[in-house]
Design an enzyme around this catalytic site. Structure first.
Site, short mmCIF file in Angstrom:
data_model
loop_
_atom_site.label_atom_id
_atom_site.label_comp_id
_atom_site.label_asym_id
_atom_site.label_seq_id
_atom_site.Cartn_x
_atom_site.Cartn_y
_atom_site.Cartn_z
N HIS A 163 3.71 0.33 6.24
CA HIS A 163 3.16 1.67 6.48
C HIS A 163 2.12 2.59 5.98
O HIS A 163 2.14 2.88 5.93
CB HIS A 163 4.16 1.45 4.70
CG HIS A 163 6.33 2.11 5.23
ND1 HIS A 163 6.93 2.60 4.84
CD2 HIS A 163 6.37 0.95 6.48
CE1 HIS A 163 8.08 2.32 4.83
NE2 HIS A 163 7.29 1.43 5.57
N ASP A 164 1.09 1.36 5.47
CA ASP A 164 -0.06 1.89 5.10
C ASP A 164 0.06 2.45 6.24
O ASP A 164 -1.07 2.92 6.50
CB ASP A 164 -0.80 0.57 3.89
CG ASP A 164 -2.46 1.12 4.04
OD1 ASP A 164 -2.34 2.88 3.50
OD2 ASP A 164 -3.14 0.71 3.94
N ARG A 199 5.54 -4.74 3.60
CA ARG A 199 6.28 -3.71 4.13
C ARG A 199 4.88 -2.36 3.60
O ARG A 199 4.89 -1.80 5.00
CB ARG A 199 8.06 -3.19 3.73
CG ARG A 199 8.08 -2.26 4.12
CD ARG A 199 9.59 -2.12 3.97
NE ARG A 199 10.33 -1.00 5.38
CZ ARG A 199 10.91 0.31 3.75
NH1 ARG A 199 11.07 0.09 2.43
NH2 ARG A 199 10.94 1.20 4.61
N VAL A 258 0.22 5.38 9.07
CA VAL A 258 0.29 6.64 8.24
C VAL A 258 -1.68 6.86 7.71
O VAL A 258 -1.79 5.88 6.94
CB VAL A 258 0.95 6.80 6.85
CG1 VAL A 258 0.82 8.48 6.02
CG2 VAL A 258 2.72 6.31 7.18
N HIS A 278 11.57 -8.55 9.74
CA HIS A 278 12.96 -8.51 9.39
C HIS A 278 13.49 -9.88 9.04
O HIS A 278 14.68 -9.55 8.76
CB HIS A 278 13.92 -7.43 9.87
CG HIS A 278 13.03 -6.25 10.04
ND1 HIS A 278 12.92 -4.88 10.79
CD2 HIS A 278 11.94 -5.57 9.23
CE1 HIS A 278 13.07 -3.44 10.33
NE2 HIS A 278 11.89 -4.17 9.22
N THR A 279 13.08 -11.22 9.05
CA THR A 279 13.01 -11.76 9.10
C THR A 279 13.25 -12.36 7.32
O THR A 279 13.90 -13.19 6.55
CB THR A 279 12.41 -13.26 9.27
OG1 THR A 279 12.80 -14.33 8.67
CG2 THR A 279 11.07 -13.55 8.73
N PRO A 327 8.91 3.91 12.18
CA PRO A 327 9.65 3.96 12.28
C PRO A 327 10.75 4.45 12.13
O PRO A 327 11.15 3.68 11.26
CB PRO A 327 9.35 2.81 13.49
CG PRO A 327 8.49 1.80 12.62
CD PRO A 327 8.07 2.97 11.91
N ASP A 376 -5.68 1.86 4.85
CA ASP A 376 -7.03 2.42 4.30
C ASP A 376 -6.13 2.98 2.82
O ASP A 376 -7.19 2.97 2.05
CB ASP A 376 -7.52 3.91 4.82
CG ASP A 376 -6.24 4.94 4.47
OD1 ASP A 376 -5.02 4.39 4.54
OD2 ASP A 376 -6.32 6.26 4.22
N ASP A 428 10.66 -16.93 9.35
CA ASP A 428 10.85 -17.93 10.30
C ASP A 428 11.81 -17.04 11.11
O ASP A 428 11.77 -16.00 11.10
CB ASP A 428 12.44 -19.34 9.84
CG ASP A 428 12.83 -18.37 9.14
OD1 ASP A 428 13.31 -17.87 9.29
OD2 ASP A 428 13.80 -18.95 8.24
N THR A 442 18.74 -16.79 6.58
CA THR A 442 17.78 -17.49 5.35
C THR A 442 16.37 -16.28 5.12
O THR A 442 15.46 -16.37 5.76
CB THR A 442 16.18 -18.82 6.27
OG1 THR A 442 16.10 -17.49 7.56
CG2 THR A 442 17.11 -19.59 6.81
C1 HEM Z 1 10.15 -1.63 14.26
C2 HEM Z 1 10.25 -1.03 13.58
C3 HEM Z 1 10.93 -1.35 11.90
C4 HEM Z 1 11.84 -0.01 11.70
C5 HEM Z 1 12.70 0.66 12.00
C6 HEM Z 1 12.03 -0.69 10.26
C7 HEM Z 1 12.86 -0.02 9.54
C8 HEM Z 1 13.18 -1.34 8.01
C9 HEM Z 1 14.03 -0.45 7.36
C10 HEM Z 1 14.45 0.63 7.56
C11 HEM Z 1 14.15 -1.06 6.23
C12 HEM Z 1 14.96 -1.09 4.93
C13 HEM Z 1 14.73 0.08 4.44
C14 HEM Z 1 15.09 -0.19 2.69
O1 HEM Z 1 16.41 0.48 2.64
O2 HEM Z 1 15.01 -1.11 1.84
C15 HEM Z 1 13.06 -2.29 6.58
C16 HEM Z 1 12.58 -3.23 5.07
C17 HEM Z 1 11.69 -4.22 5.94
N1 HEM Z 1 10.55 -3.85 6.95
FE1 HEM Z 1 10.94 -2.74 8.29
N2 HEM Z 1 11.26 -1.46 10.53
C18 HEM Z 1 10.51 -1.84 11.44
C19 HEM Z 1 9.63 -2.23 10.79
C20 HEM Z 1 8.72 -3.59 10.24
C21 HEM Z 1 7.34 -3.89 10.84
C22 HEM Z 1 6.66 -3.98 11.58
C23 HEM Z 1 6.92 -4.70 9.44
C24 HEM Z 1 5.95 -5.74 9.04
C25 HEM Z 1 4.42 -6.39 10.06
C26 HEM Z 1 8.18 -4.36 8.92
C27 HEM Z 1 8.56 -4.76 6.78
C28 HEM Z 1 9.47 -4.65 6.70
C29 HEM Z 1 10.74 -5.68 5.44
C30 HEM Z 1 9.59 -6.85 5.19
C31 HEM Z 1 11.00 -5.22 4.87
C32 HEM Z 1 11.80 -5.40 3.27
C33 HEM Z 1 11.44 -4.68 2.54
C34 HEM Z 1 12.18 -5.19 1.60
O3 HEM Z 1 13.41 -6.25 0.73
O4 HEM Z 1 11.24 -4.44 -0.17
N3 HEM Z 1 9.47 -3.45 9.29
N4 HEM Z 1 12.70 -2.15 7.55
#
Ligand code: HEM
Ligand SMILES: *[C@@H]1O[C@H](CO)[C@@H](O)[C@H](O)[C@H]1NC(C)=O
Ligand SMILES: CC(=O)N[C@H]1CO[C@H](CO)[C@@H](O)[C@@H]1O
Length: 330
Positions: A68-69, A64, A72, A198-199, A168, A76, A258, A253
């Site tokens: 985010h890097d 994540r 924005v 988000h898996t 997003p 970098d 996956d 999982t």
């Molecule tokens: C498509 C639009 C996306 C939205 C709206 C979104 C939004 C979010 C939100 C709201 C969370 C939960 C944050 C929290 O409450 O702690 C989250 C977690 C996460 N997102 Fe996304 N995300 C998106 C795309 C992505 C992408 C492209 C990636 C990476 C390739 C990603 C990777 C992750 C990961 C791995 C987590 C879990 C973080 C953790 O457990 O510390 N997300 N995302």
């Protein structure tokens, strides 16, 4: 006339050559450090593996952080900069509130390991270390392995204000998702594949509580949400729950990279509106179904998409440098 066209052609050709280094994306390549730090990949992998053995959170937190890097100001490492005094850095924007500290720590530990090797000292950017660490945690959690492109410099600015509108939101519909990803040179296919991240990992209850309590006047629960799952979410996330409580995004999982994310969407178990819409919107549904069926097809699309993500806004020349500390400017 022919001569005029010829002159024009030469002119426009030379013009585009002049502009190329500025406008085209930097020339990233897998063997970028072959001469300066030939073992950089194994040094980073060892540091990341050590951190992974200490806590699994390393995996989602690092992935994540990379996302985010890159969204924005480009990939970098500007997201890693610590705020100092009056300068509120990117990581202090409310959208970063939930970036787990273990992602930052992973990059800082890997940087220390790289710099402990004399010939590598101050040769490898934090942005590249984050890209390598992301590749490594994906493989460590069962995802695909891929060659990571390198050659990014570290950015020279990081402000909380620069985050506004760049990430997003979980409430986004397909058009909103597509336009934000398109602004970063990513297609709808890339967006769906990357959402597959988000898996893994956690979400705080506040990010989706509207879907289980206050969706609309007629439907307090989002009708696209699986009923059984909605009840489980209400139990894990009661009203006015401690805002620090976070739950697994993939209920089946959560520690495996996956394609279960896509199977979950088919069953109404996408946690955010932005997840579930990929199945409810007819434009994205076919790919969700395809990747729910074939993890190979998903993995291939994911590798393509994360490689493209890694090219977003890369800094070169005087627009960047190699930081001595990943969390502070030189
Ligand atoms: C498509 C639009 C996306 C939205 C709206 C979104 C939004 C979010 C939100 C709201 C969370 C939960 C944050 C929290 O409450 O702690 C989250 C977690 C996460 N997102 Fe996304 N995300 C998106 C795309 C992505 C992408 C492209 C990636 C990476 C390739 C990603 C990777 C992750 C990961 C791995 C987590 C879990 C973080 C953790 O457990 O510390 N997300 N995302
Ligand atoms: C809802 O989830 C249950 C099990 O968790 C599953 O058996 C059922 O098929 C799902 N419902 C829908 C509509 O997909
Ligand atoms: C991990 C991290 O640094 N999170 C910060 C995000 O922003 C909030 C303030 O908006 C900080 O309190 C967190 O520490």
């Amino acid at each position: 006339m022919a001569r005029f066209i010829h002159v024009l052609l030469v002119l426009s050709l030379s013009l585009s050559f002049c502009l190329l280094p500025e406008t085209a994306s930097a020339q990233l390549r897998p063997n970028y450090y072959a001469n300066t730090c030939p073992n950089v990949e194994s040094i980073v992998r060892n540091a990341v593996t050590t951190k992974f053995r200490q806590t699994f959170v390393t995996v989602p937190a690092t992935i994540r952080l990379f996302f985010h890097d890159c969204f924005v100001q480009g990939c970098d490492a500007s997201v890693i900069i610590q705020s100092t005094g009056s300068n509120k850095a990117e990581k202090d924007h409310p959208d970063n509130l939930s970036l787990a500290g273990d992602g930052f720590d992973t990059v800082i530990k890997a940087k220390q390991a790289v710099d402990a090797v004399p010939r590598c000292r101050n040769k490898v950017s934090c942005a590249d270390i984050l890209a390598m660490a992301t590749r490594d945690v994906i493989a460590l959690s069962g995802g695909p392995s891929y060659a990571v492109e390198l050659g990014r410099l570290d950015g020279l600015s990081s402000t909380a204000a620069s985050v506004n509108g760049k990430l997003p939101q979980p409430s986004f519909n397909l058009n909103q998702l597509n336009s934000l990803f398109a602004a970063n040179g990513l297609t709808q296919t890339d967006m769906i594949a990357l959402s597959g991240a988000h898996t893994l990992g956690f979400s705080h209850c506040t990010k989706f509580s509207n879907r289980i309590y206050s969706f609309s006047r007629q439907n307090p629960v989002d009708p696209t949400l699986n009923r059984t799952y909605a009840t489980q979410l209400q139990q894990m996330c009661p009203r006015n729950v401690d805002p620090r409580i976070a739950i697994n995004m993939d209920p089946n999982t959560p520690r495996q990279f996956d394609n279960v994310y896509f199977k979950n969407l088919q069953q109404g178990k996408g946690l955010f509106t932005s997840d579930q819409v990929l199945f409810t919107d007819g434009r994205s549904k076919p790919l969700v179904n395809a990747w729910a069926t074939s993890s190979q097809a998903f993995n291939n699309a994911f590798v393509t998409a994360i490689t493209k993500l890694g090219r977003v806004g890369v800094k070169t020349g005087k627009n960047g440098n190699i930081r001595t500390r990943c969390d502070a400017f030189n």
